[in-house]
Write a protein that holds these residues in place. Structure first.
Motif, PDB file in Angstrom:
ATOM      1  N   GLU A 111       1.682  -7.072  12.788  1.00  0.00           N
ATOM      2  CA  GLU A 111       0.446  -6.668  12.185  1.00  0.00           C
ATOM      3  C   GLU A 111       0.435  -7.919  11.092  1.00  0.00           C
ATOM      4  OE1 GLU A 111       0.295  -2.817  10.964  1.00  0.00           O
ATOM      5  OE2 GLU A 111      -0.111  -1.977  13.090  1.00  0.00           O
ATOM      6  N   VAL A 112      -0.652  -8.756  10.890  1.00  0.00           N
ATOM      7  CA  VAL A 112      -0.577  -9.857  10.020  1.00  0.00           C
ATOM      8  C   VAL A 112      -1.721  -9.721   9.175  1.00  0.00           C
ATOM      9  CG1 VAL A 112      -0.507 -12.177   9.896  1.00  0.00           C
ATOM     10  CG2 VAL A 112       0.556 -11.187  11.904  1.00  0.00           C
ATOM     11  N   THR A 113      -1.399  -9.693   7.788  1.00  0.00           N
ATOM     12  CA  THR A 113      -2.438 -10.013   6.664  1.00  0.00           C
ATOM     13  C   THR A 113      -2.538 -11.397   6.466  1.00  0.00           C
ATOM     14  OG1 THR A 113      -2.201  -7.774   6.224  1.00  0.00           O
ATOM     15  CG2 THR A 113      -3.371  -9.027   4.596  1.00  0.00           C
ATOM     16  N   HIS A 114      -3.624 -12.172   6.885  1.00  0.00           N
ATOM     17  CA  HIS A 114      -3.515 -13.645   6.589  1.00  0.00           C
ATOM     18  C   HIS A 114      -4.193 -13.875   5.157  1.00  0.00           C
ATOM     19  CE1 HIS A 114      -2.706 -14.970  10.695  1.00  0.00           C
ATOM     20  NE2 HIS A 114      -3.552 -13.957  11.239  1.00  0.00           N
ATOM     21  N   SER A 115      -3.612 -15.112   4.558  1.00  0.00           N
ATOM     22  CA  SER A 115      -4.220 -15.811   3.662  1.00  0.00           C
ATOM     23  C   SER A 115      -4.384 -14.837   2.376  1.00  0.00           C
ATOM     24  CB  SER A 115      -5.620 -16.317   3.989  1.00  0.00           C
ATOM     25  OG  SER A 115      -5.875 -17.193   4.682  1.00  0.00           O
ATOM     26  N   GLN A 116      -3.320 -14.413   1.853  1.00  0.00           N
ATOM     27  CA  GLN A 116      -3.312 -13.368   0.683  1.00  0.00           C
ATOM     28  C   GLN A 116      -3.088 -14.338  -0.351  1.00  0.00           C
ATOM     29  OE1 GLN A 116      -0.017 -10.463   1.382  1.00  0.00           O
ATOM     30  NE2 GLN A 116      -1.575  -9.017   1.603  1.00  0.00           N
ATOM     31  N   THR A 117      -3.648 -14.160  -1.550  1.00  0.00           N
ATOM     32  CA  THR A 117      -3.599 -14.894  -2.846  1.00  0.00           C
ATOM     33  C   THR A 117      -3.302 -13.757  -4.047  1.00  0.00           C
ATOM     34  OG1 THR A 117      -5.866 -14.901  -3.062  1.00  0.00           O
ATOM     35  CG2 THR A 117      -4.546 -17.020  -1.927  1.00  0.00           C
ATOM     36  N   LEU A 118      -2.840 -14.497  -5.158  1.00  0.00           N
ATOM     37  CA  LEU A 118      -2.610 -13.407  -6.289  1.00  0.00           C
ATOM     38  C   LEU A 118      -4.071 -13.237  -6.866  1.00  0.00           C
ATOM     39  CD1 LEU A 118       0.786 -14.284  -7.738  1.00  0.00           C
ATOM     40  CD2 LEU A 118      -0.020 -12.036  -6.825  1.00  0.00           C
ATOM     41  N   GLU A 119      -4.851 -12.151  -6.705  1.00  0.00           N
ATOM     42  CA  GLU A 119      -6.187 -11.943  -7.417  1.00  0.00           C
ATOM     43  C   GLU A 119      -6.270 -10.433  -7.640  1.00  0.00           C
ATOM     44  OE1 GLU A 119      -8.989 -13.808  -5.311  1.00  0.00           O
ATOM     45  OE2 GLU A 119      -8.309 -12.804  -3.424  1.00  0.00           O
ATOM     46  N   ARG A 120      -7.437 -10.080  -7.778  1.00  0.00           N
ATOM     47  CA  ARG A 120      -7.940  -8.680  -7.815  1.00  0.00           C
ATOM     48  C   ARG A 120      -8.823  -8.196  -6.778  1.00  0.00           C
ATOM     49  NH1 ARG A 120     -10.472  -7.752 -13.975  1.00  0.00           N
ATOM     50  NH2 ARG A 120      -8.501  -8.325 -15.381  1.00  0.00           N
ATOM     51  N   CYS A 121      -8.462  -7.041  -6.329  1.00  0.00           N
ATOM     52  CA  CYS A 121      -8.978  -6.600  -5.085  1.00  0.00           C
ATOM     53  C   CYS A 121      -8.753  -5.015  -4.810  1.00  0.00           C
ATOM     54  CB  CYS A 121      -8.371  -7.171  -3.659  1.00  0.00           C
ATOM     55  SG  CYS A 121      -6.559  -6.846  -3.763  1.00  0.00           S
ATOM     56  N   PRO A 122      -9.743  -4.435  -3.913  1.00  0.00           N
ATOM     57  CA  PRO A 122      -9.546  -2.770  -3.992  1.00  0.00           C
ATOM     58  C   PRO A 122      -8.022  -2.500  -3.306  1.00  0.00           C
ATOM     59  CG  PRO A 122     -11.690  -3.726  -2.935  1.00  0.00           C
ATOM     60  CD  PRO A 122     -10.741  -4.750  -3.126  1.00  0.00           C
ATOM     61  N   GLU A 123      -7.690  -1.196  -3.775  1.00  0.00           N
ATOM     62  CA  GLU A 123      -6.128  -1.017  -3.335  1.00  0.00           C
ATOM     63  C   GLU A 123      -6.452  -0.260  -1.973  1.00  0.00           C
ATOM     64  OE1 GLU A 123      -3.056  -0.702  -2.620  1.00  0.00           O
ATOM     65  OE2 GLU A 123      -2.515   0.086  -4.720  1.00  0.00           O
ATOM     66  N   SER A 124      -5.538  -0.203  -1.037  1.00  0.00           N
ATOM     67  CA  SER A 124      -5.655   0.559   0.107  1.00  0.00           C
ATOM     68  C   SER A 124      -5.828   1.969   0.107  1.00  0.00           C
ATOM     69  CB  SER A 124      -4.199   0.255   1.023  1.00  0.00           C
ATOM     70  OG  SER A 124      -4.392   0.953   2.183  1.00  0.00           O
ATOM     71  N   LEU A 125      -6.689   2.248   1.225  1.00  0.00           N
ATOM     72  CA  LEU A 125      -6.994   3.816   1.065  1.00  0.00           C
ATOM     73  C   LEU A 125      -5.745   4.768   1.440  1.00  0.00           C
ATOM     74  CD1 LEU A 125     -10.666   3.889   2.733  1.00  0.00           C
ATOM     75  CD2 LEU A 125      -9.883   5.017   0.583  1.00  0.00           C
ATOM     76  N   GLU A 126      -4.621   4.068   2.248  1.00  0.00           N
ATOM     77  CA  GLU A 126      -3.586   4.780   2.557  1.00  0.00           C
ATOM     78  C   GLU A 126      -2.655   4.917   1.425  1.00  0.00           C
ATOM     79  OE1 GLU A 126      -1.549   3.108   5.821  1.00  0.00           O
ATOM     80  OE2 GLU A 126      -3.260   2.899   7.065  1.00  0.00           O
ATOM     81  N   VAL A 127      -2.801   4.372   0.221  1.00  0.00           N
ATOM     82  CA  VAL A 127      -2.002   4.658  -0.841  1.00  0.00           C
ATOM     83  C   VAL A 127      -2.676   6.207  -1.425  1.00  0.00           C
ATOM     84  CG1 VAL A 127      -1.401   3.926  -3.270  1.00  0.00           C
ATOM     85  CG2 VAL A 127      -1.697   2.462  -1.430  1.00  0.00           C
ATOM     86  N   PRO A 128      -1.623   7.107  -1.749  1.00  0.00           N
ATOM     87  CA  PRO A 128      -2.169   8.333  -2.451  1.00  0.00           C
ATOM     88  C   PRO A 128      -2.936   8.102  -3.775  1.00  0.00           C
ATOM     89  CG  PRO A 128       0.038   8.239  -1.680  1.00  0.00           C
ATOM     90  CD  PRO A 128      -0.394   6.800  -1.461  1.00  0.00           C
ATOM     91  N   HIS A 129      -3.971   8.885  -3.893  1.00  0.00           N
ATOM     92  CA  HIS A 129      -4.769   8.874  -5.124  1.00  0.00           C
ATOM     93  C   HIS A 129      -5.399   7.544  -5.467  1.00  0.00           C
ATOM     94  CE1 HIS A 129      -2.648  12.801  -5.876  1.00  0.00           C
ATOM     95  NE2 HIS A 129      -1.542  11.871  -5.937  1.00  0.00           N
ATOM     96  N   ALA A 130      -5.416   6.758  -4.431  1.00  0.00           N
ATOM     97  CA  ALA A 130      -6.097   5.249  -4.681  1.00  0.00           C
ATOM     98  C   ALA A 130      -7.630   5.456  -4.592  1.00  0.00           C
ATOM     99  CB  ALA A 130      -5.702   4.386  -3.540  1.00  0.00           C
ATOM    100  N   ALA A 131      -8.377   6.565  -3.926  1.00  0.00           N
ATOM    101  CA  ALA A 131      -9.598   6.787  -3.754  1.00  0.00           C
ATOM    102  C   ALA A 131     -10.243   7.146  -5.052  1.00  0.00           C
ATOM    103  CB  ALA A 131     -10.034   7.665  -2.934  1.00  0.00           C
ATOM    104  N   CYS A 132     -11.413   6.980  -5.375  1.00  0.00           N
ATOM    105  CA  CYS A 132     -12.172   6.990  -6.809  1.00  0.00           C
ATOM    106  C   CYS A 132     -13.724   7.122  -6.538  1.00  0.00           C
ATOM    107  CB  CYS A 132     -11.818   5.949  -7.766  1.00  0.00           C
ATOM    108  SG  CYS A 132     -12.185   4.381  -7.425  1.00  0.00           S
ATOM    109  N   SER A 133     -14.035   7.670  -7.786  1.00  0.00           N
ATOM    110  CA  SER A 133     -15.598   7.709  -7.818  1.00  0.00           C
ATOM    111  C   SER A 133     -16.254   7.150  -8.886  1.00  0.00           C
ATOM    112  CB  SER A 133     -16.104   9.402  -7.666  1.00  0.00           C
ATOM    113  OG  SER A 133     -15.546   9.959  -8.839  1.00  0.00           O
TER     114      SER A 133
END
Length: 405
Positions: A111-133
């Motif tokens: 399972e490949v995640t292409h072209s990752q760079t160091l920046e800001r982006c949404p956290e994965s939904l699979e991480v506990p308590h990552a969802a927010c309102s």
């Protein structure tokens, strides 16, 4: 003249015990005409003899000196190519590590995640308590050990759908955000694995390997066969998985650990040609426990794109191969032979002990047997006189009894 004082009873008893310690005991032979007891006696003796002859000497080879756990080296080499929907994979890419040791893995799905760079982006939904309102749900500077980066304090829309997660500073996009799955399993079952193994028993100075170099180029055109090509240790990956009792397609999807067990059981009293390796295969990870079954790991490939540090994150599923070597060698030695023979001859006496116990416990009516079995001849102790030491020639309790019962 005054009489000498009489000896105290305690002193006489201690003196008598001292001399009785030096008495000699010898067994007394009595023939008991009891067929049931005789059959039991001979039966116990026969069982003991069969145990030592068949199990100790034939099966366990009790006449040999043995050594277990040989010194061993294992070298492996994988060959084959395969294709996913986007590229061709060769050995340099799907075998980890590449050194060819006794433990290695073969990639079957990524399972490949292409072209990752160091920046800001949404956290994965699979991480506990990552969802927010709202931003108040995301504390700035907080880092979750199960997450992908440091939270910025903002609640932002997710990569897809209407949900929101906390924004993080990380390698973006995070895993599971824009992941592409690729399968290598189409041709993986045809991969061949060469497993070279050499063993050495230092006690006997004996060495041997599982490859014979009698024919030039022999390994280039053979695969392992237990009867015709025992010394061609080249196995198909699909055959290994099948002999381990697993389904290759299912194993390639989730990954797993397969053990290749090589066993050397060598009788060095025979020619070297009688010492041959045997192979067995089994799955080592507990597939019945879903939480701990399967095998996967992650690694990344880094590169520079237009002056920006970039990487591709790869979650690899594969079949890990563990080559495990066992062995035992034995050779005739006089010492274990004498020890086991002495033990066998001594153990035959168990029959007499058992039958004596039955005779004296259950068949000893009116002390008829014990009176004839236990006689005591008391001779005067050296330097002993008087009433304390009396010579008594003992005889059976029944003076008209015979030597046979």
């Amino acid at each position: 003249m005054e009489d000498l004082p009489a000896r105290r009873p305690g002193a006489v008893g201690c003196w008598r015990c001292f001399w009785e310690f030096w008495n000699y005991e010898t067994p007394k032979v009595i023939v008991v005409k009891n067929r049931n007891l005789g059959i039991m006696y001979r039966g116990v003796q026969l069982l003991i003899l069969l145990y030592f002859i068949w199990y100790v000497f034939v099966i366990q080879k009790g006449y040999q000196e043995s050594e277990t756990g040989p010194e061993s080296s294992v070298v492996t080499k994988v060959k084959g190519v395969t294709r996913s929907h986007s590229k061709v994979w060769d050995v340099e890419e799907y075998v980890k590590p590449a050194e060819g040791g006794s433990v290695f893995s073969i990639l079957t799905r990524v399972e490949v995640t292409h072209s990752q760079t160091l920046e800001r982006c949404p956290e994965s939904l699979e991480v506990p308590h990552a969802a927010c309102s709202s931003d108040s749900d995301c504390a700035a500077g907080e880092m979750d050990m199960l997450g992908n980066g440091e939270r910025t304090g903002h609640c932002v829309p997710y990569y897809s759908g209407s949900g929101k997660t906390c924004e993080v500073t990380a390698w973006c996009p995070v895993e599971d955000g824009q992941t592409v799955s690729e399968s290598l399993g189409k041709m993986a079952a045809q991969f061949t694995i060469l497993i070279k193994n050499n063993i050495h028993f230092p006690r006997f100075g004996f060495s041997k390997g599982n490859v014979k170099g009698e024919k030039s180029g022999y390994l280039k055109g053979c695969t392992f066969n237990e009867t015709s090509d025992l010394y061609c240790p080249i196995f198909r990956l699909g055959s290994i998985v099948e002999q381990a009792g697993e389904n290759f397609t299912a194993l390639a999807e989730r990954g797993g650990v397969i053990g290749v067990i090589i066993n050397w059981n060598c009788n060095l009293d025979l020619p070297d040609s009688a010492c041959n390796p045997s192979y067995s295969f089994r799955r080592l990870d507990p597939k019945s426990i879903q939480v701990s079954s399967g095998y996967n790991y992650r690694f990344a490939k880094y590169y520079n794109c237009n002056g920006t540090n970039t990487r591709s994150l790869i979650k690899a599923y594969g079949i890990r191969i563990d080559v495990i070597v066992h062995g035992q060698a034995g050779k005739f030695s006089l010492i274990p032979t004498i020890i086991n023979l002495a033990t066998a001859l001594t153990s035959v006496g168990v029959g007499s002990f058992l039958c004596d116990w039955i005779l004296l416990t259950f068949l000893n009516k009116n002390n008829a047997y014990s009176a004839r079995k236990f006689d005591q001849d008391r001779s005067p102790a050296p330097g002993c006189s008087g009433n304390a030491c009396t010579t008594q020639a003992s005889s059976p309790a029944n003076p008209q009894g015979s030597g046979q019962l």
